[in-house]
Design a protein around this motif. Structure first.
Motif, mmCIF file in Angstrom:
data_model
loop_
_atom_site.group_PDB
_atom_site.id
_atom_site.type_symbol
_atom_site.label_atom_id
_atom_site.label_comp_id
_atom_site.label_asym_id
_atom_site.label_seq_id
_atom_site.Cartn_x
_atom_site.Cartn_y
_atom_site.Cartn_z
ATOM 1 N N SER B 41 0.995 -1.944 0.270
ATOM 2 C CA SER B 41 -0.135 0.226 -0.006
ATOM 3 C C SER B 41 0.942 1.304 0.322
ATOM 4 N N ASP B 161 -5.344 -0.681 -4.616
ATOM 5 C CA ASP B 161 -5.406 -1.218 -3.583
ATOM 6 C C ASP B 161 -5.861 -2.481 -3.097
ATOM 7 N N GLU B 162 -6.052 -3.078 -3.031
ATOM 8 C CA GLU B 162 -6.681 -4.646 -2.785
ATOM 9 C C GLU B 162 -8.363 -4.197 -3.149
HETATM 10 MG MG LIG Z 1 -2.026 -2.776 2.209
#
Ligand SMILES: [Mg+2]
Ligand SMILES: Nc1ncnc2c1ncn2[C@@H]1O[C@H](COP(=O)(O)OP(=O)(O)OP(=O)(O)O)[C@@H](O)[C@H]1O
Lengths: 219, 243
Positions: B41, B161-162
């Motif tokens: 991240s 991000d995910e």
């Molecule tokens: Mg992360």
């Protein structure tokens, strides 16, 4: 009771003049304290150390001095520095400044309650600081600060009576003057109390509604 | 198009990114995989300036990413981001979320922005949901609105991000489908994900990161099927066979 009603009819017109000033002071200082408070709050969350610290100092200073002393200062001391205000102006400015400190802390709490992800999302679509504030944070913080804001309105309405100490003939002082000249303390002050209550009750109802509303609105 | 040169980043005493270099070409799809806390991240957030970096250089189409410079606003408008937790504006409808950037950042004409916003809503499969508030949408739908919001800025690249980690398993597919269609349209994407099958199929390249360094990188299909490095093998085994 009969006596009270006839007194009431007699004094109501004069007391209503006091009510008018009370409303003017309350609204005027409400507007001023809101603008100043929002300004202080934005300084506090600006992320700029100097602005944050100096504003915090200022807020503590305002909170640490009794309202009545602030009023005296503005009305009696400022003329020595060449700033002469009418009693009404001094009352509005004094109460506005005094309450801006409470407004600021309320607004700041509302702003800081917003999820940090909101700020990042706003930044990620290219928003700068002002746009993030205006479009994302303040509209959401608005709902959070509204109930406490209503409470501040009620407190300001009652504290507007402090203007009597610098000769503004608002409701409380008007009552005191009538009582002093007629000796009808009971009738007059009962009326004064009832009239304050009549102005506060709708506000209290409003706050209750806002609190209910914001309780159901939470995500 | 996006270039990272020897990036380092610490949070206090914690050295989180320890010399990451990578280049992402236009139209390329790069997946980043790695264990929790490895700095995935943080790398994404450095690229669009949500986080600062201590040394090295990141450039987007030649422009240096500097979080404290005014140019960052421009870079963010060119590199959109989709978050794990969607981060839609809860007080605005889906369509308002989508057109927020075009209208208020890019100062586009309201009518054309709304028109394009509706097209984007249809593109992510949400025609008819324009007036719903985020709270009235499922997680998968919210994430698709978030993708439409990112697309509305007409970005040159999108960082994910995910994007599916906060979703119920049955909602993952609809989001991945939308991302796949973006890939087919040639969008440049950097995707942090644990969806190995998706990465293998859609990504051009994969990076495996552990403890702030790139341990292994290569073409996604081959690297994720036959990882060479022991740590990559171990990680992939754990992700694909949790038991
Ligand atoms: Mg992360
Ligand atoms: N704002 C911060 N302050 C302090 N430490 C942070 C901060 N953000 C991240 N970290 C730390 O930096 C390290 C890397 O975090 P990062 O979020 O980049 O990891 P990640 O690879 O995305 O992990 P995950 O898969 O859990 O999302 C972690 O140890 C994390 O605790």
């Amino acid at each position: 009771m009969q006596q009270f009603l006839s007194d009431a009819v007699e004094f109501l017109p004069i007391l209503m003049q006091g009510v008018k000033l009370t409303v003017i002071i309350t609204l005027g200082s409400l507007v001023l304290s809101t603008i100043l408070g929002l300004f202080w709050a934005l300084m506090r969350v600006s992320g700029i150390w100097v602005l944050d610290r100096s504003t915090r100092l200022l807020i503590n200073f305002i909170r640490g001095v009794p309202i009545i002393v602030q009023l005296f200062y503005i009305y009696f001391v400022m003329p020595d520095f060449g700033v002469t205000l009418t009693a009404l102006q001094a009352a509005i400015i004094g109460l506005g400044i005094a309450y801006s400190a409470y407004q600021a802390e309320n607004f700041r709490a509302g702003i800081e309650a917003i999820d940090h992800g909101q700020i990042e999302a706003a930044q990620s679509i290219g928003m700068g600081w002002f746009l993030v504030m205006r479009r994302v944070i303040l509209p959401q913080a608005f709902r959070i600060v509204l109930p406490p804001y209503g409470n501040v309105m009620i407190m300001m309405l009652k504290d507007s009576s402090q203007a009597s100490t610098i000769t503004v003939a608002e409701l409380a002082l008007q009552g005191k003057l009538i009582a002093a000249s007629t000796f009808k303390n009971t009738s007059v002050f009962t009326m004064v109390a009832l009239m304050y209550l009549c102005m506060c009750l709708p506000l209290m109802y409003l706050v209750g509604q806002l609190e209910k509303h914001s309780a159901t609105q939470r995500r | 198009m996006i270039e990272l040169r020897d990036i380092h980043k610490s949070f206090g005493a914690l050295h989180v990114i320890r010399g990451v270099s990578a280049t992402v070409e236009k139209g390329e799809i790069v997946c980043i995989l790695g264990p929790s806390g490895s700095g995935k991240s943080t790398i994404l957030r450095c690229i669009n300036g949500l986080e600062s970096y201590d040394s090295g250089a990141i450039t987007v189409e030649g422009a240096k990413v500097d979080r404290n410079s005014r140019s960052i606003v421009d870079i963010r408008a060119r590199v959109s981001m989709v978050f794990q937790r969607f981060n839609l504006f809860p007080n605005r409808t889906a369509l308002e979320n989508v057109v927020e950037g075009p209208i208020f950042v890019k100062k586009e004409n309201r009518t054309t922005a709304l028109e394009r916003g509706r097209d984007l809503m249809a593109r992510v499969g949400l025609a008819g949901k324009e007036d719903n508030y985020p709270g009235q949408l499922s997680g998968g739908q919210q994430q698709r609105v978030a993708i439409a919001r990112a697309l509305a800025m007409q970005p040159r690249a999108i960082l994910f991000d995910e994007p599916t980690s906060a979703l119920d398993p049955e909602l993952v597919g609809e989001v991945l489908t939308v991302m796949k269609s973006l890939a087919e349209d040639g969008m440049t994407m950097i995707i942090v994900t644990h969806e190995v099958a998706f990465a293998r199929e859609v990504a051009d390249r994969a990076l495996f990161i552990d403890q702030g360094v790139i341990v292994e990188e290569g073409p996604a299909a081959s690297m994720l099927s036959h990882p060479r490095h022991a740590r990559t093998q171990d990680f992939l085994r754990r992700v694909t066979h949790p038991l």
